[in-house]
Design a protein around this motif. Sequence first.
Motif, short mmCIF file in Angstrom:
data_model
loop_
_atom_site.label_atom_id
_atom_site.label_comp_id
_atom_site.label_asym_id
_atom_site.label_seq_id
_atom_site.Cartn_x
_atom_site.Cartn_y
_atom_site.Cartn_z
N HIS A 246 62.04 86.78 144.27
CA HIS A 246 62.73 88.10 143.58
C HIS A 246 62.35 88.19 142.01
CE1 HIS A 246 64.06 89.32 147.16
NE2 HIS A 246 64.57 88.42 147.32
N CYS A 257 62.08 96.44 146.94
CA CYS A 257 62.39 95.03 147.65
C CYS A 257 63.78 94.99 148.18
CB CYS A 257 62.60 94.06 146.49
SG CYS A 257 62.61 92.20 147.07
N CYS A 259 65.83 93.46 148.05
CA CYS A 259 67.17 92.84 147.01
C CYS A 259 67.82 93.86 146.34
CB CYS A 259 66.77 91.66 146.21
SG CYS A 259 65.72 92.58 144.83
N LYS A 261 65.88 95.65 143.90
CA LYS A 261 65.31 96.13 142.77
C LYS A 261 63.80 96.57 143.41
CE LYS A 261 65.07 91.81 141.30
NZ LYS A 261 64.73 90.79 140.45
N CYS A 264 59.27 93.13 143.03
CA CYS A 264 59.56 91.63 143.09
C CYS A 264 58.13 90.99 143.74
CB CYS A 264 60.70 91.27 143.79
SG CYS A 264 62.29 91.93 143.41
ZN LIG Z 1 63.57 91.48 145.16
#
Ligand SMILES: [Zn+2]
Length: 406
Positions: A246, A257, A259, A261, A264
């Motif tokens: 990440h 992504c 996550c 965000k 990444c």
């Molecule tokens: Zn990420």
Amino acid sequence: MQYRGDNLMSVKRTNRSAAMRILHRSGAMSRKRLAENMGLTPAAITKIVGEMIAEGLLSEGEMLQTGGAGRREILIDLNPDAGIALGVLINTGQVLLSAVRLDGQVLFSEEITIAPQADADRLLPHIVSRLTELTEQNRIDEEKIIGLGIAVRGICSADGELVVNSFGALQQENYPLRARLEKATGFHCVMANNVRALFAAEMFFSREEDGGSQFFLRCEYGIGAALSIEGKIWHGVTEQCAEIGHIPVIRRGGKPCSCGKSGCLETIASPGAIREDALAVLSPTETPNLWKIKEKKGREELSLSDIFSAAQNGDAAVGEIVDRAAEALASALKSVIYLVDPGRIVLYGRMFDEPYYLSRLIAEMQEGVDSGHAVEVKKSAWNQQLEKKAAGLVAVEEFFNQGGIR
Ligand SMILES: [Zn+2]
């Protein structure tokens, strides 16, 4: 730092734990050699070993001929059948149930497909009932079960109680998975992050005396990693060591992504990202090799192997994607080399079984790293074989730490 004393029970655990670790690492040995290894008197070892033999944890085996007088010494060893650990590994879309002996040998394993963002409250009863069935079908003596290890994707709380964020595997955040599974199964449960569990399994099987400082990189669903410093896995202040997948690498316009965000490393260098990017440029004129394979087996069936083979055979557009992925990953790993100065980088995941990709990555890794670094970059000797073992070994490790005292 808080300083605390040791009571007798804790000394007993420590000594038994050390004996188990030494026997696991070095194999069978005489009481005398074990005493030397542990720095204890022969009398102390005789007492410890005697107790552990009576409990079935250790066994007496072959005779060893020593000295000119023909004195014979009995070898003692860990009894791998003395306990069985159950395992539950949770990934996005997949749960792996398993059972292992104390030496990590798999007694059963079964993969269950689950929905992404699974509702943990509904998933748990399903896991527990299937695990019970498998235990019965495989005639596993419940008395022998030392506990259940849980390995889960994402961030776990430092106390091993909560799944803070599983990045799409489970719907819930801050979910008390360990306690819930302990209550539902009645077994002692221990929980760890899945990549750390795989790395711990790698170290368990490598049986190296000094684990040194190693960086374990796993590329499968996404990109995960774990770091050990002097043989101990480092967690970081927020339990996010070492989430290199990440690291932001695309500043603007990167792909979203898992996550939350975008841009990444994982979105361009993971196996999933390489496949997605290759499919996006698939055409009869630009990627004739990949197109030919697609005509034969269908777009959905195109594998990472097909993509690497198309690149190797001259599909320039695919080659660029693979090179960009290898370059981005190598760049992140070079930061690790300069920051941590590890003795070894272990590569784990199916893409490292692809000679074409591996050679591109290694070439990129060598670019710009001075000869002063002694880092060994190597594929795991147990590549793609640790998933069935890792979760159960989380419980085995805890059993070793407790000196085999339940
Ligand atoms: Zn990420």
